[in-house]
Design a protein around this motif. Structure first.
Motif, short mmCIF file in Angstrom:
data_model
loop_
_atom_site.label_atom_id
_atom_site.label_comp_id
_atom_site.label_asym_id
_atom_site.label_seq_id
_atom_site.Cartn_x
_atom_site.Cartn_y
_atom_site.Cartn_z
N GLY A 133 0.81 -1.21 0.00
CA GLY A 133 0.00 0.00 0.00
C GLY A 133 0.84 1.26 0.00
N VAL A 134 2.05 1.17 0.54
CA VAL A 134 2.97 2.31 0.53
C VAL A 134 3.63 2.46 -0.83
N TRP A 135 4.23 1.39 -1.32
CA TRP A 135 5.02 1.48 -2.54
C TRP A 135 4.17 1.51 -3.80
N SER A 136 2.87 1.29 -3.68
CA SER A 136 1.99 1.53 -4.82
C SER A 136 1.94 3.02 -5.15
N LYS A 137 2.40 3.85 -4.19
CA LYS A 137 2.51 5.30 -4.40
C LYS A 137 3.98 5.72 -4.45
N LYS A 138 4.83 4.86 -4.97
CA LYS A 138 6.28 5.05 -4.92
C LYS A 138 6.72 6.42 -5.43
N GLU A 139 6.09 6.90 -6.50
CA GLU A 139 6.48 8.18 -7.10
C GLU A 139 6.26 9.35 -6.14
N TRP A 140 5.39 9.17 -5.16
CA TRP A 140 5.09 10.21 -4.18
C TRP A 140 5.81 9.95 -2.86
N GLU A 155 3.04 -4.11 3.23
CA GLU A 155 2.29 -3.42 4.25
C GLU A 155 1.19 -2.56 3.62
N GLY A 156 0.32 -2.03 4.47
CA GLY A 156 -0.75 -1.15 3.99
C GLY A 156 -1.92 -1.92 3.42
N ASN A 157 -2.69 -1.24 2.56
CA ASN A 157 -3.92 -1.83 2.01
C ASN A 157 -4.85 -2.32 3.12
N LYS A 180 -10.55 3.19 9.98
CA LYS A 180 -9.42 2.76 9.14
C LYS A 180 -8.50 1.91 10.00
N HIS A 181 -8.49 0.60 9.74
CA HIS A 181 -7.76 -0.33 10.60
C HIS A 181 -6.28 -0.42 10.19
N CYS A 182 -5.53 0.66 10.48
CA CYS A 182 -4.10 0.65 10.16
C CYS A 182 -3.33 -0.37 10.99
N GLY A 183 -3.93 -0.84 12.09
CA GLY A 183 -3.27 -1.85 12.92
C GLY A 183 -3.32 -3.24 12.32
N ILE A 184 -4.10 -3.44 11.26
CA ILE A 184 -4.11 -4.75 10.59
C ILE A 184 -2.96 -4.73 9.60
N SER A 185 -1.78 -4.87 10.12
CA SER A 185 -0.55 -4.80 9.34
C SER A 185 0.39 -5.87 9.87
N HIS A 186 1.56 -5.96 9.28
CA HIS A 186 2.45 -7.08 9.61
C HIS A 186 2.77 -7.15 11.10
N THR A 187 3.13 -6.02 11.71
CA THR A 187 3.48 -6.05 13.14
C THR A 187 2.34 -5.56 14.02
N GLY A 188 1.19 -5.31 13.43
CA GLY A 188 0.02 -4.94 14.23
C GLY A 188 -0.09 -3.47 14.56
N SER A 189 0.56 -2.59 13.79
CA SER A 189 0.39 -1.16 14.01
C SER A 189 0.69 -0.39 12.73
N LYS A 191 2.76 1.81 12.33
CA LYS A 191 4.17 2.17 12.22
C LYS A 191 4.86 1.46 11.05
N ASP A 192 4.30 0.34 10.60
CA ASP A 192 4.89 -0.36 9.45
C ASP A 192 4.94 0.53 8.21
N LEU A 193 3.94 1.39 8.06
CA LEU A 193 3.86 2.22 6.85
C LEU A 193 5.06 3.14 6.72
N GLY A 194 5.51 3.68 7.84
CA GLY A 194 6.68 4.55 7.80
C GLY A 194 7.99 3.80 7.84
N MET A 195 7.99 2.66 8.53
CA MET A 195 9.25 1.95 8.71
C MET A 195 9.74 1.32 7.42
#
Length: 520
Positions: A133-140, A155-157, A180-189, A191-195
């Motif tokens: 979900g992050v790198w689908s916007k790689k250009e930005w 991550e994301g999506n 928006k359930h951002c916690g449904i991610s690999h590590t459960g938060s 923070k994955d989107l930025g890391m």
């Protein structure tokens, strides 16, 4: 940062400018350079190698770039001051926070319709790295990074949950409430989107030969989990400073399990933050806290996801729990980029929700944005936002002022009751989501948020990370808290008669529908 090829097409042939007729049928999505002539990859080639090969074969560079500049609202910043993303720098010459600035003129060579179609075409794919979900916007995000250097766990999506019952039963019939359930991610938060962005850039720097021995952070739990997982995936050492006895067991075990070097420090988060900043100024350990603006580039993509999930319609309100305060600015930045690049014509009003036991932004807001004063945060069940001296205070104020935003707070009882209500309607919320929901309840009761306003609450972590607090609530073991929505198990003898007596009693007293009465 050195230029590299970017997988980006010219505007797709099906797209028509606003002055021309729109085709009656929905067109097929554009084909990016990595998928235009997609064939099954060679048997000895993985998806990362495939992406690098296809990107090199694309043979064109579209001039997209990004750099560090002083944060837009920073005082005494030099207008000409800027740094390459390949530099290890966290603040400007004046001490101001930095921001990642994209070449907006280059991005505007493609109109809003192009970007919508491109981003939508990548959702849910396995093509590296766009399935993220992050790198689908790689250009930005990081337009110049090579796919070979990206560290992603797809991550994301994350899903957008329609909180129908919560809105109906606890918000006077509010019908357009979403979580928006951002916690449904690999590590459960969230923070994955930025890391993924930060560790990818570190991975690039290490491969360029920069003297970096690892990545470090201070954390109240979730940042350390995300950092440890992404560093483990990349084979990069992670160093974590945690406040002793102030985070949940689930949060503590994550960095340990991922092989991080964990220091349990006898202080609070603010103390850990001071130490990690001192350490990273002396040792070649890259700082991963939200002082580092790279993380916000990943976190802003959640805002773009929300717009995608609403078919590019803008919600009226977005409510975000706030601790170190980078996330509220990240959401603002994501929405504002969409507005500036023509994907939408406005942004939502932002609400930052704080725990009353750690509420420096709320006090600052109530004082009319007069001189900011840090506080000493006291214990809160929303432990990840137990921060009294937030690094990103200037960013948060900028985002709120520019979105006609609001700050609200929630007491411990309010946040725990809100979390319990959410769970009773099908969620399994974390206490931080409880803070945001409690703020929403207050704003609805005050008439600030209307019954029909489309509102999105950001859930920042998975409830399973905070099972201890839920057990304490439903056991009625929290001192000075009524726990009005507790639902403890009922002990009963192991015989049919006892079980039937209990069930008949609860059906009569708790479930009073006419169908139940007719049966009994």
């Amino acid at each position: 940062m050195a230029a590299s090829f970017i997988a980006i097409n010219p505007p797709p042939a099906f797209y028509r400018s606003p002055s021309r007729a729109v085709p009656p049928r929905r067109p097929a999505p554009p084909r990016s350079a990595v998928t235009a002539t997609k064939q099954r990859r060679q048997g000895d080639e993985n998806i990362r190698e495939e992406a690098s090969r296809q990107q090199s074969a694309a043979g064109g560079h579209h001039g997209l770039s990004a750099r560090y500049v002083p944060f837009p609202g920073a005082a005494a910043a030099d207008a000409d001051e800027h740094y390459s993303l390949d530099e290890v720098v966290y603040r400007g010459r004046s001490g101001a926070l930095l921001d990642v600035q994209h070449d907006m003129a280059a991005l505007k060579r493609f109109d809003g319709g192009y970007w919508k179609a491109l981003f939508d075409s990548r959702v849910g794919r396995t093509t590296w790295p766009y399935g993220s979900g992050v790198w689908s916007k790689k250009e930005w995000v990081l337009p110049e990074i090579d796919p070979e250097h990206i560290v992603s766990l797809f991550e994301g999506n994350s899903n957008l949950f329609w909180a129908e019952r919560f809105g109906k039963e606890y918000l006077a019939g509010m019908s357009d409430l979403w979580v928006k359930h951002c916690g449904i991610s690999h590590t459960g938060s969230f923070k994955d989107l930025g890391m993924t962005v930060l560790v990818s850039q570190v991975n690039r720097l290490i491969r360029l030969g920069r003297p970096i021995v690892g990545v470090g952070c201070a954390s109240t739990g979730d940042t350390s989990a995300a950092l440890s997982a992404y560093c483990a995936a990349a084979g990069i050492p992670a160093f974590v400073f945690l406040p002793a006895d102030r985070i949940s067991i689930a949060q503590l075990v994550q960095p340990i399990a991922n092989g991080a070097f964990v220091l349990s420090v006898d202080t609070d988060f603010d103390g850990c933050m001071r130490l990690i900043r001192e350490v990273t100024s002396e040792l070649p350990i890259y700082l991963a806290n939200s002082l580092n603006s790279l993380r916000l580039e990943g976190q802003k993509t959640a805002a773009i996801e929300i717009l995608q999930q609403f078919d590019w319609e803008v919600p009226d309100w977005l409510i975000v729990p706030g601790g170190n305060l980078g996330n509220i600015y990240a959401f603002y930045k994501g929405f504002d980029m969409c507005r500036e690049l023509g994907l939408v014509d406005r942004i939502p009003r932002l609400v930052c929700a704080q725990a009353a036991n750690a509420n420096p932004l709320y006090l600052h807001y109530k004082a009319g944005w007069s001189e900011f004063r840090p506080v000493t945060a006291t214990t809160t069940f929303a432990s990840a936002i137990q921060i009294g001296d937030p690094v990103s205070i200037d960013r948060a104020v900028y985002a709120l002022k520019n979105s006609d935003g609001i700050v609200e707070e929630a007491t411990e009882e309010e946040l725990m009751d809100a979390m319990a209500k959410a769970d009773l309607t099908g969620m399994f919320a974390c206490p931080h989501t409880g803070v945001a929901l409690a703020a929403l309840i207050k704003l609805r009761e005050a008439g600030v948020i209307g019954k029909t306003d489309r509102t999105v609450v950001v859930s920042t972590a998975h409830g399973l990370k905070f099972a201890q607090s839920k057990v304490a609530y439903h056991s009625g073991e929290i001192p000075d808290m009524a726990c009005r929505f507790a639902n403890p198990p009922v002990k009963v003898k192991a015989d049919y008669g006892s079980v039937m007596d209990v069930l008949k009693n609860v059906l009569k007293t708790k479930y009073s529908s006419s169908s139940v009465k007719n049966v009994l």
